[in-house]
Design an enzyme around this catalytic site. Structure first.
Site, PDB file in Angstrom:
ATOM      1  N   ASP A 183      91.065  13.094   9.078  1.00 31.46           N
ATOM      2  CA  ASP A 183      90.337  14.369   9.151  1.00 31.46           C
ATOM      3  C   ASP A 183      89.706  14.553  10.525  1.00 31.46           C
ATOM      4  O   ASP A 183      88.906  13.733  10.962  1.00 31.46           O
ATOM      5  CB  ASP A 183      89.256  14.415   8.066  1.00 31.46           C
ATOM      6  CG  ASP A 183      89.878  14.386   6.684  1.00 31.46           C
ATOM      7  OD1 ASP A 183      90.706  15.258   6.415  1.00 31.46           O
ATOM      8  OD2 ASP A 183      89.549  13.482   5.900  1.00 31.46           O
ATOM      9  N   ASP A 196      92.573   7.741  12.336  1.00 29.51           N
ATOM     10  CA  ASP A 196      91.754   8.522  11.411  1.00 29.51           C
ATOM     11  C   ASP A 196      92.563   9.776  11.044  1.00 29.51           C
ATOM     12  O   ASP A 196      93.514  10.130  11.751  1.00 29.51           O
ATOM     13  CB  ASP A 196      90.449   8.914  12.129  1.00 29.51           C
ATOM     14  CG  ASP A 196      89.641   9.922  11.338  1.00 29.51           C
ATOM     15  OD1 ASP A 196      89.414   9.668  10.140  1.00 29.51           O
ATOM     16  OD2 ASP A 196      89.242  10.954  11.916  1.00 29.51           O
TER      17      ASP A 196
HETATM   18  C1  XBP Z   1      86.532  12.249   6.387  1.00 31.64           C
HETATM   19  C2  XBP Z   1      85.544  12.503   5.355  1.00 31.64           C
HETATM   20  C3  XBP Z   1      86.011  12.926   4.058  1.00 31.64           C
HETATM   21  C4  XBP Z   1      86.490  14.345   3.928  1.00 31.64           C
HETATM   22  C5  XBP Z   1      86.588  14.685   2.462  1.00 31.64           C
HETATM   23  O1  XBP Z   1      85.977  11.345   7.352  1.00 31.64           O
HETATM   24  O2  XBP Z   1      84.379  12.332   5.542  1.00 31.64           O
HETATM   25  O3  XBP Z   1      84.934  12.783   3.189  1.00 31.64           O
HETATM   26  O4  XBP Z   1      85.582  15.243   4.537  1.00 31.64           O
HETATM   27  O5  XBP Z   1      87.458  13.849   1.785  1.00 31.64           O
HETATM   28  P1  XBP Z   1      86.932  10.556   8.372  1.00 31.64           P
HETATM   29  P2  XBP Z   1      87.184  13.390   0.273  1.00 31.64           P
HETATM   30  O6  XBP Z   1      87.690  11.599   9.151  1.00 31.64           O
HETATM   31  O7  XBP Z   1      85.987   9.809   9.261  1.00 31.64           O
HETATM   32  O8  XBP Z   1      87.798   9.634   7.575  1.00 31.64           O
HETATM   33  O9  XBP Z   1      86.557  14.542  -0.425  1.00 31.64           O
HETATM   34  O10 XBP Z   1      88.552  13.045  -0.272  1.00 31.64           O
HETATM   35  O11 XBP Z   1      86.263  12.195   0.341  1.00 31.64           O
HETATM   36 MG    MG Z   2      87.543  12.072  11.266  1.00 29.13          MG
END
Ligand code: XBP
Ligand code: MG
Length: 256
Positions: free
Chosen positions: A12, A10
């Site tokens: 973020d 993952d």
């Molecule tokens: C990440 C997210 C994303 C970011 C924003 O989740 O939920 O929506 O917050 O990115 P994970 P975008 O870590 O579970 O992948 O605005 O590009 O969608």
């Molecule tokens: Mg995440």
């Protein structure tokens, strides 16, 4: 048990703490630029994180927190435009260089690569955001470390659906038993476990209290030799005294 072949990450919250000081700020800059008096402060953003995907999160906010708002034109197009602006602000913010990889991440990626493991990304975020993070936190070469970067709208159902993991493994022609996932959130582990993957969690301030009962190992970070991790849950036999996450520990988690 099949031999471990690949590590699926993952982005973020796992590779870097991008949410509070990256995505949240970029959303707010896009709102201000569009003349909207919306401000996602740190606690509100924590609530909104239960909805994955930036466009989906904005739609949810609009419906739940701004029900009286009147939009110029079609809501889906309006949200998509606002989200494009948000991505532009996010890229610019990361270009300012303020968001490093989390403790131990670069060390582990380099060790895994040197040992011949295959690496991939399985994330909900927009592909351009992954590029911006890796280029700014490591350098352009880091993009080549990942055989597959599965991101954003490439699958219609975002996490907690398992689809992005299924997509990455299909591209690599691998079974879940040959892989291990790295996540930081409840929605993330629902996706990885839904795809049949053993999962190592590193928590952050937004996810520390999430339910990770199904995780094989829950840590506060990957850790470094001089900066040990804190174990939040995990089998002592598998940990075997380890103080930071390396391939030896990951292999024990995978086969444990
Ligand atoms: C990440 C997210 C994303 C970011 C924003 O989740 O939920 O929506 O917050 O990115 P994970 P975008 O870590 O579970 O992948 O605005 O590009 O969608
Ligand atoms: Mg995440």
């Amino acid at each position: 048990m099949a031999e471990l072949a690949a590590l699926l990450f993952d982005v973020d919250g796992t590779l870097a703490d991008t949410e509070r000081d990256g995505h949240r700020v970029a959303f707010n800059r896009a709102f201000a630029e569009a003349g909207l008096a919306w401000e996602w402060d740190v606690p509100l953003y924590g609530e909104l994180l239960s909805i994955t995907g930036g466009k989906e999160r904005m739609r949810h906010y609009l419906e739940q927190y701004q029900p009286a708002a009147t939009l110029p034109g079609n809501p889906a197009d309006w949200i998509a435009d606002l989200h494009r602006a948000k991505t532009r602000h996010y890229e610019a913010l990361l270009g300012e260089g303020g968001i490093p990889l989390r403790s131990g991440v670069e060390r582990l990626l380099r060790e895994a690569r040197d040992a011949g493991y295959r690496l991939a990304i399985a994330t909900t975020t927009t592909p351009a955001n992954v590029t911006a993070l890796l280029e700014n936190a490591v350098g352009p070469e880091a993009l080549d470390w990942f055989e597959v970067i599965a991101a954003g709208d490439v699958v219609p159902a975002k996490k907690p659906a398992p689809d992005i993991y299924h997509y990455a493994m299909a591209k690599m022609a691998l079974d879940p038993a040959q892989c291990i996932a790295f996540e930081d959130s409840h929605n993330g582990i629902l996706a990885s476990k839904g795809a049949g993957l053993k999962t190592i969690i590193t928590v952050n301030d937004y996810t520390r209290d999430h339910d990770f009962d199904s995780a094989e190992l829950v840590l506060d970070s990957f850790g470094e030799p001089q900066q040990p991790f804190e174990v939040l849950s995990g089998s002592p036999a598998v940990l075997n005294g380890a103080e930071y996450l390396d391939m030896a520990l990951i292999k024990r988690v995978h086969s444990g």
